[in-house]
Motif scaffolding. Structure first.
Motif, PDB file in Angstrom:
ATOM      1  N   ALA A 121      59.013 -67.358 -37.417  1.00  0.00           N
ATOM      2  CA  ALA A 121      59.186 -66.584 -38.654  1.00  0.00           C
ATOM      3  C   ALA A 121      57.865 -66.428 -39.389  1.00  0.00           C
ATOM      4  N   TRP A 122      57.083 -67.519 -39.437  1.00  0.00           N
ATOM      5  CA  TRP A 122      55.780 -67.411 -40.120  1.00  0.00           C
ATOM      6  C   TRP A 122      54.854 -66.459 -39.381  1.00  0.00           C
ATOM      7  N   TYR A 123      54.731 -66.647 -38.059  1.00  0.00           N
ATOM      8  CA  TYR A 123      53.749 -65.829 -37.327  1.00  0.00           C
ATOM      9  C   TYR A 123      54.067 -64.340 -37.455  1.00  0.00           C
ATOM     10  N   LEU A 124      55.311 -63.981 -37.217  1.00  0.00           N
ATOM     11  CA  LEU A 124      55.662 -62.554 -37.208  1.00  0.00           C
ATOM     12  C   LEU A 124      55.588 -61.960 -38.619  1.00  0.00           C
ATOM     13  N   SER A 125      56.133 -62.650 -39.612  1.00  0.00           N
ATOM     14  CA  SER A 125      56.070 -62.102 -40.984  1.00  0.00           C
ATOM     15  C   SER A 125      54.627 -62.027 -41.470  1.00  0.00           C
ATOM     16  N   HIS A 126      53.808 -62.990 -41.068  1.00  0.00           N
ATOM     17  CA  HIS A 126      52.391 -62.990 -41.437  1.00  0.00           C
ATOM     18  C   HIS A 126      51.665 -61.792 -40.825  1.00  0.00           C
ATOM     19  N   HIS A 127      52.183 -61.270 -39.718  1.00  0.00           N
ATOM     20  CA  HIS A 127      51.570 -60.126 -39.047  1.00  0.00           C
ATOM     21  C   HIS A 127      52.355 -58.841 -39.277  1.00  0.00           C
TER      22      HIS A 127
ATOM     23  N   PRO B  49      44.037 -74.029 -28.367  1.00  0.00           N
ATOM     24  CA  PRO B  49      43.783 -73.293 -29.620  1.00  0.00           C
ATOM     25  C   PRO B  49      45.012 -73.224 -30.538  1.00  0.00           C
ATOM     26  N   PHE B  50      46.181 -73.222 -29.950  1.00  0.00           N
ATOM     27  CA  PHE B  50      47.403 -73.136 -30.763  1.00  0.00           C
ATOM     28  C   PHE B  50      47.782 -74.503 -31.348  1.00  0.00           C
ATOM     29  N   TYR B  51      47.408 -75.577 -30.648  1.00  0.00           N
ATOM     30  CA  TYR B  51      47.530 -76.904 -31.262  1.00  0.00           C
ATOM     31  C   TYR B  51      46.659 -76.968 -32.516  1.00  0.00           C
ATOM     32  N   ILE B  52      45.433 -76.482 -32.395  1.00  0.00           N
ATOM     33  CA  ILE B  52      44.521 -76.487 -33.546  1.00  0.00           C
ATOM     34  C   ILE B  52      45.148 -75.731 -34.719  1.00  0.00           C
ATOM     35  N   GLN B  53      45.668 -74.553 -34.437  1.00  0.00           N
ATOM     36  CA  GLN B  53      46.258 -73.725 -35.499  1.00  0.00           C
ATOM     37  C   GLN B  53      47.445 -74.438 -36.148  1.00  0.00           C
ATOM     38  N   ALA B  54      48.308 -75.029 -35.337  1.00  0.00           N
ATOM     39  CA  ALA B  54      49.480 -75.722 -35.883  1.00  0.00           C
ATOM     40  C   ALA B  54      49.057 -76.917 -36.734  1.00  0.00           C
ATOM     41  N   GLU B  55      48.083 -77.677 -36.267  1.00  0.00           N
ATOM     42  CA  GLU B  55      47.629 -78.849 -37.024  1.00  0.00           C
ATOM     43  C   GLU B  55      47.059 -78.449 -38.386  1.00  0.00           C
ATOM     44  N   GLN B  56      46.372 -77.331 -38.420  1.00  0.00           N
ATOM     45  CA  GLN B  56      45.801 -76.874 -39.687  1.00  0.00           C
ATOM     46  C   GLN B  56      46.881 -76.348 -40.629  1.00  0.00           C
TER      47      GLN B  56
ATOM     48  N   VAL C  40      64.306 -70.110 -16.653  1.00  0.00           N
ATOM     49  CA  VAL C  40      65.063 -69.176 -17.508  1.00  0.00           C
ATOM     50  C   VAL C  40      64.130 -68.216 -18.228  1.00  0.00           C
ATOM     51  N   VAL C  41      62.970 -68.717 -18.668  1.00  0.00           N
ATOM     52  CA  VAL C  41      61.986 -67.864 -19.358  1.00  0.00           C
ATOM     53  C   VAL C  41      60.638 -67.989 -18.655  1.00  0.00           C
ATOM     54  N   ASN C  42      59.772 -66.984 -18.903  1.00  0.00           N
ATOM     55  CA  ASN C  42      58.442 -67.023 -18.307  1.00  0.00           C
ATOM     56  C   ASN C  42      57.484 -67.821 -19.206  1.00  0.00           C
ATOM     57  N   GLN C  43      56.212 -67.786 -18.883  1.00  0.00           N
ATOM     58  CA  GLN C  43      55.249 -68.609 -19.630  1.00  0.00           C
ATOM     59  C   GLN C  43      55.095 -68.160 -21.087  1.00  0.00           C
ATOM     60  N   TRP C  44      55.573 -66.954 -21.414  1.00  0.00           N
ATOM     61  CA  TRP C  44      55.507 -66.468 -22.797  1.00  0.00           C
ATOM     62  C   TRP C  44      56.831 -66.689 -23.514  1.00  0.00           C
ATOM     63  N   CYS C  45      57.687 -67.524 -22.934  1.00  0.00           N
ATOM     64  CA  CYS C  45      59.001 -67.858 -23.507  1.00  0.00           C
ATOM     65  C   CYS C  45      59.933 -66.646 -23.540  1.00  0.00           C
TER      66      CYS C  45
ATOM     67  N   LEU D 224      53.574 -70.336 -31.322  1.00  0.00           N
ATOM     68  CA  LEU D 224      52.436 -69.528 -31.786  1.00  0.00           C
ATOM     69  C   LEU D 224      51.861 -68.715 -30.632  1.00  0.00           C
ATOM     70  N   ARG D 225      51.749 -69.337 -29.464  1.00  0.00           N
ATOM     71  CA  ARG D 225      51.220 -68.641 -28.280  1.00  0.00           C
ATOM     72  C   ARG D 225      52.137 -67.490 -27.872  1.00  0.00           C
ATOM     73  N   ALA D 226      53.448 -67.744 -27.849  1.00  0.00           N
ATOM     74  CA  ALA D 226      54.404 -66.714 -27.432  1.00  0.00           C
ATOM     75  C   ALA D 226      54.470 -65.563 -28.437  1.00  0.00           C
ATOM     76  N   MET D 227      54.470 -65.887 -29.726  1.00  0.00           N
ATOM     77  CA  MET D 227      54.578 -64.831 -30.745  1.00  0.00           C
ATOM     78  C   MET D 227      53.292 -64.003 -30.808  1.00  0.00           C
ATOM     79  N   LYS D 228      52.164 -64.604 -30.555  1.00  0.00           N
ATOM     80  CA  LYS D 228      50.908 -63.839 -30.494  1.00  0.00           C
ATOM     81  C   LYS D 228      50.991 -62.811 -29.363  1.00  0.00           C
ATOM     82  N   LYS D 229      51.490 -63.250 -28.215  1.00  0.00           N
ATOM     83  CA  LYS D 229      51.638 -62.335 -27.076  1.00  0.00           C
ATOM     84  C   LYS D 229      52.639 -61.221 -27.403  1.00  0.00           C
ATOM     85  N   LEU D 230      53.768 -61.579 -28.010  1.00  0.00           N
ATOM     86  CA  LEU D 230      54.769 -60.580 -28.379  1.00  0.00           C
ATOM     87  C   LEU D 230      54.179 -59.572 -29.358  1.00  0.00           C
ATOM     88  N   HIS D 231      53.498 -60.060 -30.382  1.00  0.00           N
ATOM     89  CA  HIS D 231      52.934 -59.150 -31.391  1.00  0.00           C
ATOM     90  C   HIS D 231      51.904 -58.213 -30.766  1.00  0.00           C
TER      91      HIS D 231
END
Length: 558
Positions: free
Chosen positions: A23-29, A151-158, A504-509, A543-550
């Protein structure tokens, strides 16, 4: 709650680690998203009791904050493993039967999901535990590397404000933790000395609990009530981090108390929308261009299995893997008392950790790692009521004198081990137990195999040895996954992978077949890791999957 719209760019089912992050990633974009949550909203300042006379109460339950689940009959226990059974010196065996029994799936239905009652641990996976099938023939490999996820661990930690140590030899870091590690409590310092005398290392734990103010949230006051709900909001639960930021965009809409009953498909292998029932029993349908499932490793497969009205195999189950590969929390805890006062009722719930046995081949004679950490708060031994019921037997003036003498003297140590897939561990639809809307509830099948029993025995021996080394008088209580199913971390029931025949899902969830459906929760984990808490990894893969989707959607639209 936000005022709802009639249409959205994406609908998200579930508001925990995966759903809140999406919800954060997509609404933020720039996306307008609707989050559907089955449970209620918890108001930290009103619902949590840490600052009241009722502070010893467990995490509060509200209307709709617990789901219905069934449990299949579990295995018979062996007398040869009687030393691995759960017990208390006052109550005797906690499981009186000769079969393994369920104590429950320890979750919260509510805005923020189970992060509302988690201890705050924020762990990255050990990179070697992401290749368990290639290296050891166990579970499955992750379809991407630790380096791709870093890189997505870094983003989540921040985003949530993780406090951690300056050195982590097992998990390479490109940036330091955004917050300084918390100082260990006195009881953790005693344990650290005991570990060191065994040539082992107890170090500061990485936690989503603030050591300094961050994003209008205060630092921790060390009341040790993390698992009872944090009224100060220094603990980085999803409601006060991702969802709070998402709602500030005014593009994130939230419906609580709404239970998704089934998913409707459309032409050309697409998802058309979802059917849900609100808290007043009214049925609704909402169409969506993208559906993101984040209900967890028990509810997500239940929804998929209940959604296919044309067959009994379930939606997105072309591989037959929906509900399979269930992995759980494999736990051992030993609780003891010391003569010396420790003040162990205060501090941070899990302020330190030993990673020496976290590598998949570090436990002698068995594959799969584990970790060790202090667990007074997780054992709910921070108040006098628990002491009176579980620590100090007796009655009357003598009991009162012993309570005054021994309160704060408990030292607790737990191990959590890697869980692997087994044909006897899976989720299906219960033939008897129903959800609140009269649908078949999820039924949990759980089996502890020989390798898992060996990991439990290793953790039991280590906990007893370290407590003895720390000067403990008597162990008065032990909890074990050997004879009791009680799981907060669950994984694997909608496995992620490159091969559609085995996942069931690929590497992008993203569903292999239903291209506008994504799954972002613990159900996509191919392996569990060696005792790491999964919340931060769920955030990172989301975060990785939503970046790819966006990026894909943006390129398609341009």
């Amino acid at each position: 709650m936000n005022n709802a719209k009639s249409s959205y760019d994406a609908v998200i089912v579930g508001s925990g680690a995966g759903g809140g992050t999406a919800a954060w990633y997509l609404s933020h974009h720039g996306w307008n998203v609707l989050v559907i949550e089955a449970g209620p909203y918890f108001h930290p300042e009103k619902d949590y009791l840490a600052s009241t006379s009722q502070w010893e109460s467990l995490f509060p339950q509200k209307n709709l904050s617990q789901g219905n689940y069934g449990y299949a009959d579990m295995q018979q226990l062996s007398e040869a493993n009687d030393d691995l059974r759960s017990w208390n010196h006052i109550q005797g065996r906690l499981n009186k039967t000769d079969h393994r029994i369920p104590f429950g799936y320890q979750h919260v239905q509510g805005v923020g999901g189970s992060s509302l009652h988690f201890s705050g641990e924020a762990h990255r996976l050990n990179p070697r535990s992401m290749k368990m099938f290639s290296d050891y023939g166990l579970s499955a490999d992750w379809p991407f590397s630790y380096e791709e996820l870093e890189p997505f661990y870094i983003q989540a930690e921040q985003l949530v404000g993780v406090a951690g140590p300056t050195v982590d030899n097992l998990r390479p870091r490109s940036h330091p933790y955004p917050q300084k590690a918390h100082h260990p409590s006195y009881s953790s310092q005693l344990l650290k000395k005991a570990f060191a005398e065994r040539n082992l290392t107890l170090t500061e734990n990485s936690v989503a609990i603030l050591s300094s103010p961050h994003h209008d949230r205060p630092h921790c006051n060390y009341c040790n009530c993390c698992l009872k709900g944090c009224p100060r909001t220094d603990k980085g639960s999803i409601d006060v981090t991702y969802l709070r930021m998402a709602r500030k965009t005014e593009r994130c809409y939230l419906k609580t108390g709404c239970y998704v009953t089934h998913i409707e498909t459309g032409p050309k292998d697409s998802i058309k929308g979802i059917h849900y029932t609100d808290s007043e029993g009214m049925e609704h349908f909402i169409a969506t261009p993208y559906l993101i499932l984040a209900a967890g490793a028990v509810e997500t497969p239940r929804l998929l299995l209940a959604s296919d009205i044309t067959s009994s195999t379930g939606l997105a189950n072309e591989s037959g893997q929906v509900g399979k590969n269930f992995m759980e929390t494999i736990l051992w805890t030993s609780n003891a008392t010391l003569d010396a006062p420790l003040g162990s009722h205060r501090g941070l719930a899990v302020d330190s950790i030993c990673w020496d046995f976290n590598q998949p081949d570090s436990i002698p004679g068995v594959f799969g790692g584990c970790r060790f950490s202090p667990s007074v708060a997780e054992s709910d031994l921070i108040g006098p009521i628990s002491y009176a019921q579980r620590v100090i037997p007796g009655w009357g003036i003598q009991h009162k004198q012993q309570m005054r003498k021994q309160f704060g003297h408990v030292l607790s140590l737990s191990g959590i081990a890697e869980s692997h897939t087994h044909p006897g561990s899976f989720i299906d639809l219960d033939p008897v137990i129903k959800t609140r809307h009269n649908q078949p509830a999820a039924r949990i099948h759980s089996y502890v195999d020989e390798l898992t029993t060996k990991r439990i025995r290793f953790m039991a021996n280590m906990c007893r040895d370290i407590l003895n080394q720390a000067g403990a008088n008597t162990i008065f209580e032990e909890f074990s996954s050997y004879d009791i199913f009680s799981s907060s971390h669950v994984f694997g029931t909608c496995r992620m992978g490159n091969n559609p025949e085995h996942s069931v899902v690929n590497q992008w969830c993203q569903s292999h077949r239903w291209k506008n459906m994504y799954i972002v929760d613990g159900s996509v984990f191919p392996s569990s890791g060696g005792g790491e808490s999964p919340g931060l990894t769920i955030q990172a893969i989301t975060l990785r999957a939503m970046k790819k989707l966006h990026e894909t959607q943006k390129n398609t639209s341009s």
